[in-house]
Design an enzyme around this catalytic site. Structure first.
Site, short mmCIF file in Angstrom:
data_model
loop_
_atom_site.label_atom_id
_atom_site.label_comp_id
_atom_site.label_asym_id
_atom_site.label_seq_id
_atom_site.Cartn_x
_atom_site.Cartn_y
_atom_site.Cartn_z
N ASP A 97 51.45 131.16 -50.73
CA ASP A 97 50.42 132.10 -50.99
C ASP A 97 49.93 132.01 -52.31
OD1 ASP A 97 49.68 134.66 -49.14
OD2 ASP A 97 49.16 135.16 -51.20
N ARG B 36 33.79 138.49 -36.66
CA ARG B 36 34.40 137.59 -37.55
C ARG B 36 33.64 136.47 -38.13
NH1 ARG B 36 36.78 137.72 -31.99
NH2 ARG B 36 38.86 138.11 -31.90
N VAL C 94 43.46 128.94 -38.18
CA VAL C 94 43.69 130.51 -37.40
C VAL C 94 42.22 131.25 -38.35
CG1 VAL C 94 44.84 132.27 -37.14
CG2 VAL C 94 45.87 129.74 -37.35
N SER C 95 41.99 131.11 -39.46
CA SER C 95 41.02 131.77 -40.35
C SER C 95 39.87 131.72 -39.64
CB SER C 95 40.78 131.05 -41.71
OG SER C 95 42.10 130.87 -42.39
N ASN C 96 39.13 132.85 -39.78
CA ASN C 96 37.94 133.28 -39.04
C ASN C 96 36.70 133.27 -39.87
OD1 ASN C 96 38.48 133.72 -36.26
ND2 ASN C 96 39.35 135.69 -36.96
N ARG D 270 39.10 140.67 -40.87
CA ARG D 270 37.84 141.50 -40.75
C ARG D 270 38.28 142.99 -40.70
NH1 ARG D 270 35.62 141.29 -34.48
NH2 ARG D 270 37.39 140.74 -33.55
N ARG E 163 45.59 137.48 -24.27
CA ARG E 163 45.11 138.96 -24.02
C ARG E 163 44.49 139.14 -22.62
NH1 ARG E 163 42.64 138.94 -30.06
NH2 ARG E 163 44.52 139.66 -31.37
N GLY F 82 50.29 134.97 -41.15
CA GLY F 82 51.11 133.97 -41.79
C GLY F 82 52.52 134.10 -41.63
O1 LIG Z 1 39.97 139.86 -34.49
C1 LIG Z 1 40.28 139.26 -35.58
O2 LIG Z 1 39.40 139.38 -36.32
C2 LIG Z 1 41.57 138.52 -35.78
C3 LIG Z 1 41.90 137.51 -34.73
O3 LIG Z 1 40.77 136.63 -34.46
C4 LIG Z 1 42.29 138.04 -33.19
O4 LIG Z 1 41.60 137.65 -32.46
O5 LIG Z 1 43.09 138.87 -33.36
#
Ligand SMILES: O=C(O)C[C@H](O)C(=O)O
Length: 308
Positions: A32, A88, A118-120, A82, A151, A12
């Site tokens: 928060d 996830r 965004v939360s998993n 995680r 990535r 965040g």
């Molecule tokens: O990997 C994760 O648990 C966090 C996020 O989804 C990420 O890809 O960085």
């Protein structure tokens, strides 16, 4: 332009920082539940304003959603990250309840808000927000593909020994260790297919490293990543806030597109002032289509764990 970020943890705070540094939003509210924490992060970030040259006003609040009222865009990073060795999907038990409450509170105070989840496990949390808030589907966006694509480009540049700015590529599918579909056949180096430079084996390695990008960082850091997630979110927020009509892979509700129904999963979309303005259909090879279906089956399995 008012943007709320829920969750002042590493992700965040990184979202708030990158949004502020890009200087397109007038106001960022960070919320928060931990007493004083968001206020502290906001003050620390504001003390970088003169150094980093931005005028965005960042305020922090402890669980007071009235301060988020009339947000144009809100980002949900709440929940737990995680730990090394976890997937996830294992976070669903704790994060589903949190995301449901947070999204309801946001919509109550900002009925026209565009939500970025965004939360998993992100695709399932996006589906949950879709099922429970009543927001139009163009206003619910899951952030995963923008991060996974960043990535992918990092890994491609590494393999090509090329600058990242020379590389383009996209990851679609679910935001999970096994479900991502890096589109190696579409990836280019300055408009030349990367298969001209890299062997099939090397490209497979690039795809494999991309898929475990989050897990690799979680192992190294002891918790999940924040810089690239924050930067990816800021890219989506900017595209919406500035009506850029840029294409990003995002998790969105599919109703027949890519032969999928009643699922939120990553596909290329055009982002503009209305949120998701268009789902872009790109031709996939038979192998990519099969991977997409397999990925969707995984997301649907996790969705099945939701108590709706
Ligand atoms: O990997 C994760 O648990 C966090 C996020 O989804 C990420 O890809 O960085």
């Amino acid at each position: 332009m008012k943007v709320t970020v829920v969750g002042a943890g590493a992700v965040g705070a990184s979202c708030a920082e990158y949004i502020a540094i890009k200087n397109f939003a007038s106001e960022v509210v960070v919320l928060d539940i931990k007493e004083g924490y968001a206020e502290g992060k906001a003050m620390d970030l504001m003390q970088t304003a003169s150094l980093n040259g931005f005028d965005t006003k960042i305020t922090g609040v402890t669980n007071d959603y009235s301060k988020t009222a009339n947000s144009d865009i809100a980002v949900i990073t709440s929940g737990i990250p995680r730990k090394p060795g976890m997937t996830r999907e294992e976070l669903i038990g704790i994060n589903a309840g949190i995301v449901k409450t947070v999204s309801a509170n946001l919509v109550k105070h900002s009925p026209n808000v565009i939500l970025i989840v965004v939360s998993n496990p992100m695709d399932t949390m996006t589906y949950l927000v879709h099922k429970t808030t009543g927001l139009a589907k163009n206003k619910i966006i899951g952030m995963g593909g923008a991060l996974d694509s960043a990535r992918f480009k990092y890994r491609l540049a590494e393999a090509l020994e090329a600058p990242i700015s020379d590389v383009d590529g996209m990851v679609i599918g679910g935001h999970s260790d096994t479900g991502m579909v890096p589109l190696t056949s579409h990836a280019t180096r300055n408009s030349i297919r990367v298969s001209e430079f890299l062997s099939a084996d090397r490209l497979e390695q690039v795809a494999a490293d991309t898929k475990v990008g989050g897990a690799t960082l979680t192992k190294l850091l002891g918790t999940s990543a924040w810089y690239a997630p924050g930067a990816a979110v800021s890219g989506l927020v900017q595209a919406i806030a500035c009506d850029q009509k840029k294409i990003f892979p995002c998790s969105t509700l599919l109703e027949g597109e890519y032969d999928l129904n009643d699922i939120c999963i990553g596909v290329p979309v055009v982002l503009g002032k209305n949120g998701i303005e268009k789902i872009v259909n790109i031709p996939l090879s038979d192998a990519e289509k099969a991977k997409m279906q397999e990925s969707a089956a995984g997301v649907k399995k996790t969705n099945g764990l939701l108590e709706l």
